[in-house]
Design a protein around this motif. Structure first.
Motif, PDB file in Angstrom:
ATOM      1  N   TYR A  88     -50.382 -85.515 -49.080  1.00 41.21           N
ATOM      2  CA  TYR A  88     -51.007 -86.573 -49.849  1.00 41.21           C
ATOM      3  C   TYR A  88     -52.059 -87.240 -48.985  1.00 41.21           C
ATOM      4  CZ  TYR A  88     -46.748 -88.896 -47.929  1.00 41.21           C
ATOM      5  OH  TYR A  88     -45.713 -89.326 -47.141  1.00 41.21           O
ATOM      6  N   ILE A  89     -53.036 -87.841 -49.655  1.00 41.83           N
ATOM      7  CA  ILE A  89     -54.157 -88.447 -48.938  1.00 41.83           C
ATOM      8  C   ILE A  89     -54.491 -89.788 -49.582  1.00 41.83           C
ATOM      9  CG2 ILE A  89     -55.846 -87.165 -50.314  1.00 41.83           C
ATOM     10  CD1 ILE A  89     -57.614 -87.093 -47.747  1.00 41.83           C
ATOM     11  N   TYR A  90     -54.754 -90.744 -48.728  1.00 42.46           N
ATOM     12  CA  TYR A  90     -55.105 -92.104 -49.161  1.00 42.46           C
ATOM     13  C   TYR A  90     -56.593 -92.311 -48.930  1.00 42.46           C
ATOM     14  CZ  TYR A  90     -55.162 -97.223 -49.241  1.00 42.46           C
ATOM     15  OH  TYR A  90     -55.433 -98.527 -49.519  1.00 42.46           O
ATOM     16  N   TYR A  91     -57.302 -92.728 -49.986  1.00 35.92           N
ATOM     17  CA  TYR A  91     -58.724 -93.053 -49.888  1.00 35.92           C
ATOM     18  C   TYR A  91     -58.897 -94.559 -50.046  1.00 35.92           C
ATOM     19  CZ  TYR A  91     -59.723 -88.103 -50.669  1.00 35.92           C
ATOM     20  OH  TYR A  91     -59.790 -86.736 -50.569  1.00 35.92           O
ATOM     21  N   GLY A  92     -59.464 -95.179 -49.032  1.00 41.16           N
ATOM     22  CA  GLY A  92     -59.751 -96.605 -49.125  1.00 41.16           C
ATOM     23  C   GLY A  92     -61.015 -96.888 -49.915  1.00 41.16           C
ATOM     24  N   CYS A  93     -61.891 -95.885 -50.005  1.00 46.75           N
ATOM     25  CA  CYS A  93     -63.146 -95.970 -50.765  1.00 46.75           C
ATOM     26  C   CYS A  93     -64.072 -97.045 -50.243  1.00 46.75           C
ATOM     27  CB  CYS A  93     -62.885 -96.163 -52.249  1.00 46.75           C
ATOM     28  SG  CYS A  93     -61.872 -94.868 -52.960  1.00 46.75           S
TER      29      CYS A  93
ATOM     30  N   LEU B  46     -63.984 -93.631 -56.636  1.00 47.03           N
ATOM     31  CA  LEU B  46     -64.167 -92.348 -55.985  1.00 47.03           C
ATOM     32  C   LEU B  46     -64.110 -91.298 -57.084  1.00 47.03           C
ATOM     33  CD1 LEU B  46     -64.324 -90.621 -53.382  1.00 47.03           C
ATOM     34  CD2 LEU B  46     -61.839 -90.603 -53.394  1.00 47.03           C
ATOM     35  N   HIS B  47     -65.233 -90.729 -57.412  1.00 46.92           N
ATOM     36  CA  HIS B  47     -65.314 -89.727 -58.484  1.00 46.92           C
ATOM     37  C   HIS B  47     -64.588 -90.190 -59.744  1.00 46.92           C
ATOM     38  CE1 HIS B  47     -67.246 -86.858 -55.903  1.00 46.92           C
ATOM     39  NE2 HIS B  47     -66.272 -86.941 -55.017  1.00 46.92           N
ATOM     40  N   GLY B  48     -64.799 -91.431 -60.143  1.00 41.75           N
ATOM     41  CA  GLY B  48     -64.214 -91.959 -61.367  1.00 41.75           C
ATOM     42  C   GLY B  48     -62.816 -92.532 -61.234  1.00 41.75           C
ATOM     43  N   HIS B  49     -62.198 -92.403 -60.081  1.00 42.50           N
ATOM     44  CA  HIS B  49     -60.861 -92.977 -59.867  1.00 42.50           C
ATOM     45  C   HIS B  49     -60.994 -94.361 -59.257  1.00 42.50           C
ATOM     46  CE1 HIS B  49     -58.678 -89.294 -60.749  1.00 42.50           C
ATOM     47  NE2 HIS B  49     -59.603 -88.644 -60.048  1.00 42.50           N
ATOM     48  N   LYS B  50     -60.044 -95.232 -59.574  1.00 47.79           N
ATOM     49  CA  LYS B  50     -60.031 -96.578 -59.003  1.00 47.79           C
ATOM     50  C   LYS B  50     -59.477 -96.540 -57.594  1.00 47.79           C
ATOM     51  CE  LYS B  50     -59.312 -98.769 -63.466  1.00 47.79           C
ATOM     52  NZ  LYS B  50     -58.354 -99.494 -64.291  1.00 47.79           N
TER      53      LYS B  50
END
Length: 142
Positions: A70-75, A92-96
């Motif tokens: 799994y990967i966590y994006y702080g954006c 990020l590409h349409g994700h919150k």
């Protein structure tokens, strides 16, 4: 009021009847045993804490048995500008964002055991153990 949940294990074809609180406890125990990152929580950071890694690199990858799981994006876009992946508007590409992406192999494994009941519990478990806040969880790779 006590809720009764039915859980179907597609691997063994068995059905279990369990209270909601016991289900959460069972899922957390399963996650602790099978999905705690290699070397434990906060033991495999590049700069002292997951948040410091996110602030510096924008993401943190969590490995289970030396495989991306799994990967966590702080954006966080650098310099308040957009780049190939991150938007200054918290997407990020349409994700919150912040976003937690569960790799498909892990997601399918957990779906087979718990249906989709594991997702909100995984989010809570991840936040408590990592100290990172998750706005959205997905099992679609970006």
């Amino acid at each position: 009021m006590m809720k009764i949940m039915m859980m179907k294990n597609t691997t063994t074809k068995m059905k279990y009847i369990i209270t909601e609180s016991r289900l959460e406890s069972a899922i957390i125990s399963y996650l602790d045993e099978n999905f705690t990152p290699d070397y434990g929580w906060n033991e495999n950071t590049r700069h002292g804490s997951y948040q410091e890694d996110v602030d510096r690199y924008g993401d943190v990858v969590f490995f289970i048995n030396d495989q991306d799981s799994y990967i966590y994006y702080g954006c966080n876009a650098n310099d308040n500008t957009e780049d190939e992946y991150f938007s200054i508007y918290g997407h990020l590409h349409g994700h919150k964002c912040p976003l937690l992406v569960i790799y498909p192999k892990v997601s399918r494994h957990l779906d087979n055991y718990f249906g989709d009941m594991w997702k909100p519990i995984f989010k809570k478990w991840f936040e408590e153990n990592s100290g990172l806040i998750v706005n959205q969880i997905t099992d679609n790779l970006i």
